[in-house]
Design a protein around this motif. Sequence first.
Motif, mmCIF file in Angstrom:
data_model
loop_
_atom_site.group_PDB
_atom_site.id
_atom_site.type_symbol
_atom_site.label_atom_id
_atom_site.label_comp_id
_atom_site.label_asym_id
_atom_site.label_seq_id
_atom_site.Cartn_x
_atom_site.Cartn_y
_atom_site.Cartn_z
ATOM 1 N N HIS A 59 16.028 -10.300 0.957
ATOM 2 C CA HIS A 59 16.400 -11.066 -0.090
ATOM 3 C C HIS A 59 15.807 -10.959 -1.319
ATOM 4 C CE1 HIS A 59 18.539 -12.686 3.507
ATOM 5 N NE2 HIS A 59 19.524 -12.983 2.690
ATOM 6 N N PHE A 60 14.514 -10.717 -1.271
ATOM 7 C CA PHE A 60 13.607 -10.844 -2.370
ATOM 8 C C PHE A 60 12.907 -9.855 -2.823
ATOM 9 C CE2 PHE A 60 14.091 -15.099 -0.492
ATOM 10 C CZ PHE A 60 14.507 -15.708 -1.825
ATOM 11 N N GLY A 61 12.835 -8.583 -1.999
ATOM 12 C CA GLY A 61 12.086 -7.315 -2.272
ATOM 13 C C GLY A 61 10.877 -7.329 -1.515
ATOM 14 N N TRP A 62 10.486 -6.083 -1.173
ATOM 15 C CA TRP A 62 9.452 -5.982 -0.258
ATOM 16 C C TRP A 62 7.997 -6.282 -0.860
ATOM 17 C CZ3 TRP A 62 4.919 -2.986 -1.504
ATOM 18 C CH2 TRP A 62 4.853 -2.489 -2.658
ATOM 19 N N ARG A 63 7.961 -6.299 -2.200
ATOM 20 C CA ARG A 63 6.714 -6.865 -2.684
ATOM 21 C C ARG A 63 6.491 -8.353 -2.727
ATOM 22 N NH1 ARG A 63 4.406 -3.146 -6.268
ATOM 23 N NH2 ARG A 63 5.815 -1.303 -6.693
ATOM 24 N N SER A 64 7.666 -9.068 -2.656
ATOM 25 C CA SER A 64 7.629 -10.595 -2.164
ATOM 26 C C SER A 64 6.982 -10.849 -0.858
ATOM 27 C CB SER A 64 8.749 -11.151 -2.477
ATOM 28 O OG SER A 64 9.892 -10.767 -1.443
ATOM 29 N N VAL A 65 6.998 -9.935 -0.024
ATOM 30 C CA VAL A 65 6.732 -10.252 1.512
ATOM 31 C C VAL A 65 5.112 -10.377 1.403
ATOM 32 C CG1 VAL A 65 6.418 -9.284 3.862
ATOM 33 C CG2 VAL A 65 8.635 -9.069 2.370
ATOM 34 N N PHE A 66 4.535 -9.278 0.697
ATOM 35 C CA PHE A 66 3.087 -9.558 0.519
ATOM 36 C C PHE A 66 2.616 -10.754 -0.258
ATOM 37 C CE2 PHE A 66 4.052 -5.168 1.729
ATOM 38 C CZ PHE A 66 3.254 -4.974 2.817
ATOM 39 N N LEU A 67 3.246 -10.891 -1.409
ATOM 40 C CA LEU A 67 2.775 -11.881 -2.162
ATOM 41 C C LEU A 67 2.991 -13.404 -1.279
ATOM 42 C CD1 LEU A 67 4.189 -10.632 -5.567
ATOM 43 C CD2 LEU A 67 1.831 -10.799 -4.823
ATOM 44 N N ALA A 68 3.977 -13.581 -0.695
ATOM 45 C CA ALA A 68 4.067 -14.783 -0.030
ATOM 46 C C ALA A 68 3.193 -14.898 1.224
ATOM 47 C CB ALA A 68 5.505 -14.754 0.659
ATOM 48 N N ALA A 69 2.738 -13.735 1.752
ATOM 49 C CA ALA A 69 1.665 -13.771 2.890
ATOM 50 C C ALA A 69 0.393 -14.200 2.332
ATOM 51 C CB ALA A 69 1.827 -12.501 3.381
ATOM 52 N N ALA A 70 0.378 -13.758 1.060
ATOM 53 C CA ALA A 70 -1.146 -14.064 0.370
ATOM 54 C C ALA A 70 -1.292 -15.579 0.332
ATOM 55 C CB ALA A 70 -1.268 -13.499 -1.128
ATOM 56 N N VAL A 71 -0.186 -16.190 -0.157
ATOM 57 C CA VAL A 71 -0.211 -17.705 -0.061
ATOM 58 C C VAL A 71 -0.406 -18.384 1.210
ATOM 59 C CG1 VAL A 71 1.208 -19.647 -0.569
ATOM 60 C CG2 VAL A 71 1.404 -17.802 -2.040
ATOM 61 N N VAL A 72 0.191 -17.761 2.355
ATOM 62 C CA VAL A 72 0.040 -18.205 3.750
ATOM 63 C C VAL A 72 -1.427 -18.059 4.109
ATOM 64 C CG1 VAL A 72 0.588 -17.926 6.086
ATOM 65 C CG2 VAL A 72 2.577 -18.020 4.435
ATOM 66 N N SER A 73 -2.181 -16.986 3.908
ATOM 67 C CA SER A 73 -3.367 -16.785 4.005
ATOM 68 C C SER A 73 -4.327 -17.787 3.487
ATOM 69 C CB SER A 73 -3.782 -15.267 3.730
ATOM 70 O OG SER A 73 -5.188 -15.054 4.005
#
Length: 391
Positions: free
Chosen positions: A158-172
């Motif tokens: 839904h948001f592109g592969w880059r958004s996966v890693f950026l969202a994971a950074a917030v979770v971290s």
Amino acid sequence: MQTSARDLSRPTRIGLTLIAGGAVATIYYNQPLLAVLVAEFGERAALLVPTASLVGYGLGILFLVPLGDALARRDLIVRQLLGLAVALVVAGLAPNLPVLTLASFAIGVLACAAQQAVPFAAELAPDESRGRIVGGVMTGLLSGILLARTASGLVGAHFGWRSVFLAAAVVSVALAILAQRTLPRIVPRQKLRYRALMLSLVHLVRTQPVLRMASLTQALLFASFNAFWATLALLVEAPPFGLTSAGAGLFGVIGVAGALIAPHSGRYSDRRGARPVVIAGSVFVAAAFAVLAYAGQTSLVAIAIGVLLIDIGLNGALIANQTRAYALVPGARGRINTVLFTAIFVGGAIGAFCGSRAFLHAGWLGVCAVGGVCALAALGVALLDRSRTVG
């Protein structure tokens, strides 16, 4: 190290479980995205990115996790989670494959914060409930491995592969705050220099046959696991299935049922021993690849059955092997964890590499051959294993 019931409060248990699952998830986010990464960076992305993250994780376990036996684990976990957030941002902004590969390696190294959480739980837990508590934290870790693919597939679609890693950074970052607030800060009484810690790993391997057998069988099973998951997206996103990355990731939900076996496996191993559980787990994984070879190229139901069998077998064997390994030397649980999981994730990296190569050169049946051979090898080792432990 002194512990108390207060040290292992409910918030601490929940914190350790979430940290274990959230940290380890970051090394698997790339797998449902491989088809998209191949489209942007070329075929080598399917080989380099998942392999780099798993190799990094194995090296992180080898060189960072032993520090938990000499330093305050809470501080180590917080620092690793903050560093992990930085590596995830770099991955999300990567302009080319070399940068993404290096970022994936760094993500793997720092994600071993998950493996600080497991021995932390073992140290804090009372003897009479250690298996249950470790099993609970491991359920979080295993669920993180499996649900990572689902979350990554959905977000990526839904948001592109880059958004996966950026969202994971917030979770971290959020997990680092959680660790700071919920985990006790306990400094081990034993003061060991880093060189002594690393040399003691060799001593543990040489003097503990139970640890050697547990490490070998689990490494072989994890090689099977990663041969499958590193190539599944490539199979189901191609004809005749034509699924999106979100569809590929949804198979992780099925595997969560396998993670729920963890506490039961620990209890059974405490009462009856680990060997029968490891044998049964190896049989389950081997059977999964038989199903996948027979019908996995044409049936989503067959793939779902394979996922369930692999995860039940892998997770049941893992908790059994941990239960007997942690019983060996109580003061060295971090280093025991290092030996066990270094072997496991080196096996996983080899499995991902061999599975990817097999898919490129021999298709899905090649992947099934790699996974099946590794599972049968684990079964052979378990059948020949006559080692005993007090656990």
